[in-house]
Design a protein around this motif. Sequence first.
Motif, PDB file in Angstrom:
ATOM      1  N   GLU A 121     -10.272  -4.991  -6.878  1.00 51.17           N
ATOM      2  CA  GLU A 121      -9.909  -3.839  -6.143  1.00 51.17           C
ATOM      3  C   GLU A 121      -8.334  -3.660  -6.036  1.00 51.17           C
ATOM      4  O   GLU A 121      -7.488  -4.483  -5.666  1.00 51.17           O
ATOM      5  CB  GLU A 121     -10.261  -3.941  -4.664  1.00 51.17           C
ATOM      6  CG  GLU A 121      -9.984  -2.757  -4.152  1.00 51.17           C
ATOM      7  CD  GLU A 121     -10.780  -2.874  -2.775  1.00 51.17           C
ATOM      8  OE1 GLU A 121     -10.319  -3.027  -1.755  1.00 51.17           O
ATOM      9  OE2 GLU A 121     -12.124  -2.521  -2.506  1.00 51.17           O
ATOM     10  N   GLU A 123      -4.598  -1.351  -5.293  1.00 53.25           N
ATOM     11  CA  GLU A 123      -4.154  -0.239  -4.551  1.00 53.25           C
ATOM     12  C   GLU A 123      -3.809   1.001  -5.426  1.00 53.25           C
ATOM     13  O   GLU A 123      -3.589   0.622  -6.375  1.00 53.25           O
ATOM     14  CB  GLU A 123      -2.980  -0.948  -3.768  1.00 53.25           C
ATOM     15  CG  GLU A 123      -3.366  -2.229  -2.669  1.00 53.25           C
ATOM     16  CD  GLU A 123      -2.036  -2.687  -1.869  1.00 53.25           C
ATOM     17  OE1 GLU A 123      -0.923  -2.421  -2.482  1.00 53.25           O
ATOM     18  OE2 GLU A 123      -2.472  -3.347  -1.100  1.00 53.25           O
ATOM     19  N   THR A 130      -7.882   3.162  -2.549  1.00 50.35           N
ATOM     20  CA  THR A 130      -8.004   1.972  -3.257  1.00 50.35           C
ATOM     21  C   THR A 130      -8.901   2.468  -4.574  1.00 50.35           C
ATOM     22  O   THR A 130      -9.766   3.437  -4.358  1.00 50.35           O
ATOM     23  CB  THR A 130      -8.673   0.891  -2.824  1.00 50.35           C
ATOM     24  OG1 THR A 130      -9.918   1.257  -2.040  1.00 50.35           O
ATOM     25  CG2 THR A 130      -7.537   0.380  -1.581  1.00 50.35           C
TER      26      THR A 130
END
Length: 237
Positions: A121, A123, A130
Motif C-alpha cells: 500500500e 501513499e 492511498t
Amino acid sequence: MRSRKLWSASLLVGLLGCVTNGCATNAPRPVVSSPPSPVGAPSPTSLPANPLDDPAAPVEVVARAVVAQRQMKDRAFKEDEDSPVPADQRATFTGLAYFPFDAKYRFVATLEPCPQPEVIETETTRPDDTRRYRCAGVFRFTVDGVACRLVALTPDLGVSDAATDLFIPFRDTTAGTQTYPAGRYLQLKRRGDNAYVLDFNQAFNPYCAYGGNYSCPLPPPENHLTVAIRAGEMRWK
C-alpha cells in the motif's frame, strides 16, 4: 498528433492511479511508443521495432532513440490539450529538462520472484489517498559499486499478473535538488524471458510534478535508493 495516441493506454490509468478532478484520463503517462528509426540504425530484421526495449541494442542506437523519444514527448506536452503543463505556460514551453543520456544507468536485469506474495500500500501526493499494488518481482543492480534493489508493482486487482505493465516508482538521492522531490517512475512491458531493460534514462516524472489537481503514488520505502540516479527527467523549474 495527439499525445493520447503516443502514450500507452494498457491499464496505465489504474496502474499509476493518478486522478484529476475525479477523472483518471490524465494520469501521469510516459511516452512509450516507438520513436522514429534513427538514421543509420540497423535494419528492422536485426533489431526489434523499439531499441529502447531491446537488451541487445547497440548503445549508440539506444542513445539516439532516447533523444527521439524525448523530442516526441516535448511536442506532446506543448501541443496536446491534455498536457500537464499549465495551459497559460504552453506558449513559452520549450521542453522538459533531462539528464544527458548515460549508458551506465541502463541495465539488463532479471525480474526475480517476490520473497512472498505481497500487497504493498503506497501513499500518494494527497494525504487522504492511498493505492494498493501487488509485488510483481524484484530487480537487483549495482550503481557506483552500491548494490540496489527495486520492487516492481502491478495493481492489486485480486489477480496475479493483473497488468501487462510493470510500475516502478523510485526515489534516489537527487530527489529535491536535481529531480522531483516525490520521486520518479519507470514503466516496463512484461517479457516472457524475464530479462528486462531497466533504463533510468527513461525515468519520468508523475504529472504532479507540473502542478494541477493530481493524486500520484509515492515510492514505497522499499524503493528508496541510497545512490544518485543522474538519468532521465530532471526537476521541472
